[in-house]
Each structure stands twice: as structure tokens, then as C-alpha cells.
Design an enzyme around this catalytic site. Structure first.
Site, PDB file in Angstrom:
ATOM      1  N   CYS A  57      15.002 -37.180 -50.440  1.00 20.33           N
ATOM      2  CA  CYS A  57      14.473 -38.540 -50.444  1.00 20.33           C
ATOM      3  C   CYS A  57      15.434 -39.396 -51.258  1.00 20.33           C
ATOM      4  CB  CYS A  57      13.089 -38.518 -51.093  1.00 20.33           C
ATOM      5  SG  CYS A  57      12.381 -40.137 -51.401  1.00 20.33           S
ATOM      6  N   CYS A 110      17.703 -43.782 -46.001  1.00 21.06           N
ATOM      7  CA  CYS A 110      16.362 -43.228 -46.201  1.00 21.06           C
ATOM      8  C   CYS A 110      16.278 -42.063 -45.229  1.00 21.06           C
ATOM      9  CB  CYS A 110      15.303 -44.280 -45.873  1.00 21.06           C
ATOM     10  SG  CYS A 110      13.630 -43.601 -45.721  1.00 21.06           S
TER      11      CYS A 110
HETATM   12  N1  DGL Z   1      12.301 -40.587 -47.148  1.00 16.26           N
HETATM   13  C1  DGL Z   1      12.399 -41.321 -48.358  1.00 16.26           C
HETATM   14  C2  DGL Z   1      13.782 -41.843 -48.640  1.00 16.26           C
HETATM   15  O1  DGL Z   1      14.743 -41.208 -48.257  1.00 16.26           O
HETATM   16  C3  DGL Z   1      11.254 -42.232 -48.775  1.00 16.26           C
HETATM   17  C4  DGL Z   1      10.627 -43.099 -47.762  1.00 16.26           C
HETATM   18  C5  DGL Z   1       9.343 -43.728 -48.276  1.00 16.26           C
HETATM   19  O2  DGL Z   1       8.406 -42.974 -48.539  1.00 16.26           O
HETATM   20  O3  DGL Z   1       9.272 -44.968 -48.440  1.00 16.26           O
HETATM   21  O4  DGL Z   1      13.977 -42.848 -49.269  1.00 16.26           O
END
Ligand code: DGL
Length: 259
Positions: A73, A182
Site C-alpha cells: 500500500c 496506489c
Molecule cells: N492500495 C492503497 C495504496 O496503494 C490504499 C488505497 C486506499 O485504501 O485508499 O495507496
């Protein structure tokens, strides 16, 4: 002693990272922990995100011990890797937006970063831009809606019209590269490629997989003994989970936070 890998994310975005890791290590044993109760992290403030991810990793470690942690993430990684490294002796690998490779590929070019609000407007991004811009001009666009659409896309076809609306403020421009900052966004790759026709879409998953291969040597367990932990009774459909050889989701409780 070898142990499974642990991947954590707010939701299903980490599967895009898992794809790249499994391409290198097909028989790896792993646990996937998804904080569906907190997803999207784009709706939370920084302190909440840090507390949730610390608590998520602790809860997963109580279920079984892991040999390496991947914070799959960008939002969490840009905020809190040091907290995890202080707490655990095992390697902790984070994922940060692929600004460096994108700007290296297009010196002086036009690059768009797509990310959550915390990543797009955070100090870590300022640092990446000042270190690696390589003469490129970098636009930043934050979208929490795109995270929601990525989660929905696992259950039904990608909704091109909704994706086009979410991207409308930036889709009229010509970019050399679009950085998918993301981990949810590669799940929408084919639709995003239509929106940004002519641009190269770049994410960080290949780099993370290479890092896991080099750091995980001798630490990681093989045999595809996998586990799936969630903080809310939500999960991608069975046919999606079958691709990752994941058993039924087990709900774990985040202490001091609630679900
Ligand atoms: N998948 C996550 C990222 O890479 C977070 C997305 C979220 O929950 O807003 O930032």
C-alpha cells in the site's frame, strides 16, 4: 527457519503486488491481510492509517509468524515503514510510487501521478520529486473514487464510464507516463490505458517483487500454504481468490480500533 510472507493493504490493491511476486516465486507460502473495514484509506487521516496498519500487522502476526512483511500500500508505506521496522526484526518492504523509473524513462517528459490524497499531497512525494524528477514535469491527481471502483471491479466488469468521470480533470492532457501510485490502480489497468491512450502506465510491483526475492532468500517458506485475513466480512469472489490459492477469509480483530 523459513516462514510465509505477509502482505498487507487496505483492501484488494495488494493483489496487484502479489501478482508480480508470484510471477517470480510461484510456490511461495503467504498470508494476505486486507483491512476492508478501513478501506479506502483515502477517507482516513494519517494517524488513523498508521494505527490501523500497525494493528493489522500485529493481528496477522498473532495468527502465524511471518518471515518478511510487504506493506502493499503506497499510502501506508509513505507514512509508516519506520514504525514497523522499529517493532519487527524481520525485513519490511514498502511500495512507493514509481516516480524514479517513470522520470528516468522520460527525461524532461510529462508525467502524471495517480494516488490517494495522502500519497499525492504527502511529504514523501515531495522528496521523490526533488530527488528523481530528471527534468520531467509531474502533475499529481488524487482519487479515492478510483480505489472504490477498483474494489467494485473485482465483483463486476470495470465501469468504464465511472472511471472516465473520475479521471475527467486530467484525461484531456497528453502524458508520456502515468504513475499508478496506489496498488489498487493496476486492477483497473485496461480501463486506465483507454483513458490515457499513448501514455505508459508504470507501477512499482516489479521492483517490489525483485526486493522480496533478494531479501527473502532463506527467510521465506514455500509450498503454497496460504492464509487470507480480513477485518470485515467482505472478500473478492471465490473465482478471484482461487487464482491466488487462498482459503476462505478469516476475520481478525484490530485491537483498540474496533472493526
Ligand atoms: N492500495 C492503497 C495504496 O496503494 C490504499 C488505497 C486506499 O485504501 O485508499 O495507496
Amino acid at each position: 527457519m523459513s516462514r510465509p510472507l505477509l502482505l498487507v493493504d487496505s483492501g484488494s490493491g495488494g493483489f496487484s503486488v502479489l501478482d508480480a511476486i508470484r510471477a517470480r516465486l510461484p510456490d511461495l507460502s503467504y498470508s494476505y491481510a486486507a483491512d476492508y473495514a478501513g478501506c479506502p484509506y483515502g477517507d482516513l487521516d494519517i494517524e488513523q492509517i498508521i494505527m490501523r496498519v500497525l494493528s493489522l500487522v500485529r493481528a496477522a502476526q498473532e495468527q502465524r509468524q511471518h518471515g518478511l512483511i510487504v506493506v502493499a500500500c503506497n499510502t501506508a508505506s509513505t507514512l509508516m515503514l519506520e514504525h514497523l521496522r522499529d517493532e519487527y526484526a524481520i525485513p519490511v518492504v514498502g511500495v512507493v510510487p514509481a516516480i524514479k523509473p517513470a522520470c528516468a524513462a522520460y527525461p524532461g517528459g510529462k508525467v502524471l501521478l495517480l494516488a490517494t490524497p495522502q500519497t499525492a499531497h504527502g511529504a514523501y512525494l515531495d522528496h521523490l520529486e526533488s530527488q528523481f524528477a530528471n527534468g520531467a514535469s509531474i502533475d499529481r491527481f488524487a482519487s479515492t473514487e478510483l480505489v472504490r471502483l477498483a474494489e467494485k471491479s473485482l465483483h463486476r466488469d470495470q465501469q468504464m464510464s465511472a472511471i472516465a468521470v473520475a479521471m475527467a480533470p486530467v484525461s484531456g492532457q497528453r502524458y508520456d507516463a502515468v504513475v499508478l501510485g496506489c496498488t489498487h490502480f493496476p486492477l483497473l489497468r485496461s480501463s486506465l490505458q483507454q483513458v490515457f491512450a499513448g501514455a505508459e502506465l508504470i507501477d512499482s510491483s516489479g521492483g517490489i517483487a525483485a526486493r522480496v526475492v533478494s531479501l527473502g532468500s532463506g527467510l521465506l517458506e514455500f509450498g503454497a500454504d496460504n492464509a487470507f485475513y480480513v477485518t470485515a466480512q467482505l472478500a473478492p469472489p471465490r473465482n478471484f481468490l482461487d487464482r491466488y490459492a487462498l482459503p476462505a477469509a478469516q476475520t481478525i480483530y484490530l485491537r483498540n480500533i474496533g472493526q
